[in-house]
Design an enzyme around this catalytic site. Sequence first.
Site, PDB file in Angstrom:
ATOM      1  N   GLU A  26       0.812  -1.219   0.000  1.00 12.58           N
ATOM      2  CA  GLU A  26       0.000   0.000   0.000  1.00 12.58           C
ATOM      3  C   GLU A  26       0.848   1.274   0.000  1.00 12.58           C
ATOM      4  OE1 GLU A  26      -2.863  -0.430   3.164  1.00 12.58           O
ATOM      5  OE2 GLU A  26      -4.087  -1.784   1.946  1.00 12.58           O
ATOM      6  N   GLU A  83     -10.468  -4.880   8.855  1.00  7.66           N
ATOM      7  CA  GLU A  83      -9.381  -3.902   8.899  1.00  7.66           C
ATOM      8  C   GLU A  83      -8.318  -4.225   7.859  1.00  7.66           C
ATOM      9  OE1 GLU A  83      -7.053  -0.668   9.986  1.00  7.66           O
ATOM     10  OE2 GLU A  83      -9.141  -1.090  10.432  1.00  7.66           O
ATOM     11  N   GLY A  93      -4.778 -15.411  -6.862  1.00  6.67           N
ATOM     12  CA  GLY A  93      -5.364 -16.122  -7.987  1.00  6.67           C
ATOM     13  C   GLY A  93      -5.697 -17.569  -7.671  1.00  6.67           C
ATOM     14  N   GLY A  97      -8.227 -15.173  -1.344  1.00  2.00           N
ATOM     15  CA  GLY A  97      -8.993 -13.982  -0.992  1.00  2.00           C
ATOM     16  C   GLY A  97     -10.485 -14.273  -0.952  1.00  2.00           C
ATOM     17  N   ASN A 124      -6.353   1.009  -5.861  1.00  4.49           N
ATOM     18  CA  ASN A 124      -6.161  -0.441  -5.895  1.00  4.49           C
ATOM     19  C   ASN A 124      -7.255  -1.099  -6.749  1.00  4.49           C
ATOM     20  OD1 ASN A 124      -5.533  -3.101  -5.434  1.00  4.49           O
ATOM     21  ND2 ASN A 124      -5.401  -2.899  -3.210  1.00  4.49           N
ATOM     22  N   TYR A 131     -13.591  -7.090  -5.201  1.00  6.73           N
ATOM     23  CA  TYR A 131     -14.677  -6.877  -4.238  1.00  6.73           C
ATOM     24  C   TYR A 131     -16.024  -6.731  -4.951  1.00  6.73           C
ATOM     25  CZ  TYR A 131     -10.899  -6.048  -0.891  1.00  6.73           C
ATOM     26  OH  TYR A 131      -9.793  -6.156  -0.091  1.00  6.73           O
TER      27      TYR A 131
END
Length: 159
Positions: A26, A83, A93, A97, A124, A131
């Site tokens: 980040e 968080e 991949g 996630g 991002n 998402y």
Amino acid sequence: MTHIRPATPADVPQILRFVRDLAEFEREPDAVKATEPMLDAALFGPDAVAEAVIAELDGAPVGFALFFRNFSTWTGLPGLYLEDLYVTPAARGAGVGTALLRHLAGIAVDRGYGRFEWAVLDWNTPAIDFYRAMGAAPLDEWTVQRVSGDALARLAGRA
């Protein structure tokens, strides 16, 4: 296949490594001030304020999610606030996630929470696209506000 399990105190060093890797990704590598004792207290101490889960592939940790309970006066229900979610580059991949988000959604549903939410950096794009594909909706009309450090002390009348 991804295995998701609750974090234990023995995972704290790995969690801190993941946090540092996330900060590097980040573009804030020097922003992490957390220490292992701080994370241990936050996750496992008598006044624990957060929880974490570890994602494993073939028995090796490849990601984590750290979350806590919040509350909505509008719904009258608690919610789950994510968080941090991090998956190592080598494991991206592979469905890690997705497994983490589904696991957390399950926790929210099982606990009767009304919401599951998080923030994502506006640059991002891969995360935002991921998402959206998972069903998340942006709250474009909301802007996060933060007071920290010296400004927090001043606001509290302590500086």
